[in-house]
Design an enzyme around this catalytic site. Sequence first.
Site, PDB file in Angstrom:
ATOM      1  N   GLU A 118      -2.663   7.990   7.733  1.00 23.60           N
ATOM      2  CA  GLU A 118      -3.810   7.246   7.217  1.00 23.60           C
ATOM      3  C   GLU A 118      -4.177   6.111   8.179  1.00 23.60           C
ATOM      4  O   GLU A 118      -5.349   5.889   8.476  1.00 23.60           O
ATOM      5  CB  GLU A 118      -3.446   6.683   5.833  1.00 23.60           C
ATOM      6  CG  GLU A 118      -4.609   6.060   5.089  1.00 23.60           C
ATOM      7  CD  GLU A 118      -4.199   5.642   3.672  1.00 23.60           C
ATOM      8  OE1 GLU A 118      -3.322   6.296   3.063  1.00 23.60           O
ATOM      9  OE2 GLU A 118      -4.760   4.648   3.184  1.00 23.60           O
ATOM     10  N   GLU A 147       1.982   1.916  -3.410  1.00 19.70           N
ATOM     11  CA  GLU A 147       0.910   2.515  -4.219  1.00 19.70           C
ATOM     12  C   GLU A 147       0.960   4.043  -4.092  1.00 19.70           C
ATOM     13  O   GLU A 147       0.812   4.771  -5.080  1.00 19.70           O
ATOM     14  CB  GLU A 147      -0.442   1.967  -3.754  1.00 19.70           C
ATOM     15  CG  GLU A 147      -1.642   2.553  -4.473  1.00 19.70           C
ATOM     16  CD  GLU A 147      -2.809   2.717  -3.521  1.00 19.70           C
ATOM     17  OE1 GLU A 147      -3.136   1.766  -2.799  1.00 19.70           O
ATOM     18  OE2 GLU A 147      -3.372   3.832  -3.474  1.00 19.70           O
ATOM     19  N   HIS A 148       1.180   4.519  -2.897  1.00 21.58           N
ATOM     20  CA  HIS A 148       1.303   5.973  -2.704  1.00 21.58           C
ATOM     21  C   HIS A 148       2.493   6.543  -3.476  1.00 21.58           C
ATOM     22  O   HIS A 148       2.404   7.606  -4.081  1.00 21.58           O
ATOM     23  CB  HIS A 148       1.480   6.286  -1.210  1.00 21.58           C
ATOM     24  CG  HIS A 148       0.195   6.329  -0.454  1.00 21.58           C
ATOM     25  ND1 HIS A 148      -0.254   7.450   0.204  1.00 21.58           N
ATOM     26  CD2 HIS A 148      -0.750   5.376  -0.259  1.00 21.58           C
ATOM     27  CE1 HIS A 148      -1.404   7.184   0.797  1.00 21.58           C
ATOM     28  NE2 HIS A 148      -1.727   5.935   0.541  1.00 21.58           N
ATOM     29  N   HIS A 151       0.816  -1.209   0.000  1.00 24.26           N
ATOM     30  CA  HIS A 151       0.000   0.000   0.000  1.00 24.26           C
ATOM     31  C   HIS A 151       0.852   1.264   0.000  1.00 24.26           C
ATOM     32  O   HIS A 151       0.564   2.233  -0.693  1.00 24.26           O
ATOM     33  CB  HIS A 151      -0.927  -0.003   1.215  1.00 24.26           C
ATOM     34  CG  HIS A 151      -1.622   1.300   1.430  1.00 24.26           C
ATOM     35  ND1 HIS A 151      -1.381   2.106   2.525  1.00 24.26           N
ATOM     36  CD2 HIS A 151      -2.524   1.959   0.673  1.00 24.26           C
ATOM     37  CE1 HIS A 151      -2.124   3.197   2.439  1.00 24.26           C
ATOM     38  NE2 HIS A 151      -2.820   3.139   1.333  1.00 24.26           N
TER      39      HIS A 151
END
Lengths: 490, 490
Positions: free
Chosen positions: A168, A91-92, A88
């Site tokens: 997040e 992905e950023h 993840h």
Amino acid sequence: MSSALGRIVAAVVLTGALALPFYSFVPANAESAKAFETTSKDDVSSFYLDNGLEVVVIPDHRAPVVTHMVWYHVGSADEEPGKSGIAHFFEHLMFKATKNYPAGEFSRKVAEIGGQENAFTSYDYTAYYQQVAPSALEMVMTYEADRMENLILNEDVVKTERDVVLEERRSRTDSNPSALLAEEVNATLYQNHPYRTPVIGWLHEMQQLNLADALAFYVKYYTPNNATLVVSGDVDLATVKALAEKTYGKVPRRAEVGKRERPQEPEQNTKRTVSLADQRVSQPSFQKMWLAPSYASAKPGEAEALDLLSEILGGSNRSRIYQALVVSEGSAANAGAYYQGGSLDEGSFAVYGAPRGAGTLTEVEAGIDAQIARIIKDGVTEGELEKARNRFLKSVIFARDSQAGMARIYGSTLSTGQTIRDIQEWPDRIRKVKVQDIQDVAKRYLVDSRSVTSYLMPEDGKPDEKVRAEAPASGETQEQPETPAQGIVQ
Amino acid sequence: MSSALGRIVAAVVLTGALALPFYSFVPANAESAKAFETTSKDDVSSFYLDNGLEVVVIPDHRAPVVTHMVWYHVGSADEEPGKSGIAHFFEHLMFKATKNYPAGEFSRKVAEIGGQENAFTSYDYTAYYQQVAPSALEMVMTYEADRMENLILNEDVVKTERDVVLEERRSRTDSNPSALLAEEVNATLYQNHPYRTPVIGWLHEMQQLNLADALAFYVKYYTPNNATLVVSGDVDLATVKALAEKTYGKVPRRAEVGKRERPQEPEQNTKRTVSLADQRVSQPSFQKMWLAPSYASAKPGEAEALDLLSEILGGSNRSRIYQALVVSEGSAANAGAYYQGGSLDEGSFAVYGAPRGAGTLTEVEAGIDAQIARIIKDGVTEGELEKARNRFLKSVIFARDSQAGMARIYGSTLSTGQTIRDIQEWPDRIRKVKVQDIQDVAKRYLVDSRSVTSYLMPEDGKPDEKVRAEAPASGETQEQPETPAQGIVQ
């Protein structure tokens, strides 16, 4: 992802295989293996580029829009131990500068023409998408192909973006009792498989993710032969083929990706519970889960039967659980069941419920257990199966009736070990499920002594304690939160 | 191990850090960090050979015997995901032929002179030992050094010995409800750390262990710089030094072993239960566990306080739990507490009990919870701490009063990140623990909302059901099985 401009810190965790209990009960697998009818079989084409990129084209000319998605066959369940969150996090990082374009330019271009874009990470895949006018397809393919190869990774971007994903996690998980509970339910349900680890990562491991981890991940997984490009919408095969060769065709095959073999589950022998009591919880709820085979791992027909079992047991307000607990008895504010069969490895089946008024979790649980026991003992009727089958197929048709939905179905299915043929034959396989199949899978998989039950309770609560006597002031606490599918981090 | 002659298929799993609940309640850490008094500090010497082998010599001339142990700093928690069981499997392979000696010769030589030998695997280490007359020390050192380097691994030995460990798992775990429960308790207590995985391995992964896995494991871990040699008994430093250089000194340093970094636990937020009901269970029992720091991972003084807390709470028949539940109330057939602080990474603290007569698990659990709550609220008294401290130190002196015990204490401690100084200063650190420290660690670690409680029950039992009313025919079912320390596989 977060947009490179820092305006959007999107963060929907879509965990293909696993429930975020009490958070969302949309069956994740509704988007897998279930495209059919309105697009005839012949409309979907697929081919490979020389570098190994799989390309799927799904023409749909109802509106002058195209959906462009790249699905990398890597998700959090492919992470190395101790590196949770890297999929993840990466992905950023994909929204940072490349050798050819400054950070934010891609996102700005898409926004300028009124397009939409995002990305999400799951246990089994990571996907990037844009929805734009057909004339902009070449532009998005150019940028997307560029970042498959030319991303600039350095200490600066890693440090900055790591702070973003940590925030997040804080805002979406650590401050949310139901999300915290869901993490530990998965860590309990899966005893050996990496589905036990949250997609967003464990906090202490996320804090340690570094440039070396990011570089290794990019080299190992972001190679064209580890991805599927899906283009759906107002476009034809020839156009996509030409554009794909012109853009993605230039990306070199950088690594060989072996078979995706993750540690599998041992036989389970225990009944487990996981409880969290927190003052921020106003509505107690419970969920009971079992491991169950996924479409990719099941014996023929089993996954289809589990889908229909979930529909009959608790898939809608016509289901046995809903009718018994919410409508007839009135003991539950909500209750239902779902099956998550969209994962590469073993999936899960779950039932859930929340008491109404003076009811307790224990009572709701007992009511649901009774419905399960009844199916195991007596099976279901032909008429009931037919009605459930029709409801189920209809709901899926509704869910997929969009070009983005179609792209998502094909992308997620092809990223989890299934084929286009599996998708297209799926309705027929659903139609072949017989009443005995339903009883069989219920008996085989919904075994109490191998279940994991979770309880979300107000502070100091116990599952068998009455909820505060006063009825809820509004319908609000009785509604399921309307959240998107389970387990994606955008 | 199994002896090469196939006569002994020994299989005591000694899990340094983790409980095998209902199986053994001997505190594993009693053998760590606790050698003192009878051997003065000056008697213990240590040095390194040029190839990196650490050598510890503990003279003890009370009897003409030496204990020779080699401790490899690798255990099941160092295994790669999907390769569970390889550490223990490899221990078996070490009894096969080498380039210099046929299979079984080493074992036969030891047996011929009336010596003893064995081996065991834990989460954090794998050890091989022989106890022989001093005159045979050179012989065992020669053989042991030889198999550190010259083991012959091929398909044949792998296949044969894999069948042996599979049978070991079947007979010791799969046919034993309490062992099966213990596995899933660990898999629930540890959400991220490899201590979650059984030392013997998950069945489906053991079945896949192959020659390549064995070769890789040998090369990576069986190098002198990853081992500690401990020689205790009727021997002196100069002799051991000369023999070590003559034997082990010839073994090349074959690999560099980095820092042992395993995935660590996230913060835990839930209360969990794990239940197993089985018709083979006659005596129901329960255990409640918490993660707690080990000697290697704790802040100064915490592990010592946890040791004394376990002593006060449930370490003997003088303890609070035993006095309250077994002696005064008579509701429990047995009950106690233990702390496992001997692991490299996070350890655990546990309480346990079994009902007597018409009692239920729920009642026994409530009685123990009340004792914990009382310590958290009111702490302990000076007098109580002093008595417990004396009992505890005495029991440890007794436990270590053998040359094999001493070798074991030094070997396990030095294999889990501690030093000789830690061992020697340990009694002083125990003496420094204050009443406030006891209350502090109880409050900090025995938190109900982060506990894992397990229930072992007769078939279809529930924790709050009465045991069959008739008293046990003999004392047998009321006795704890007298098993050795926790978590070794020999």
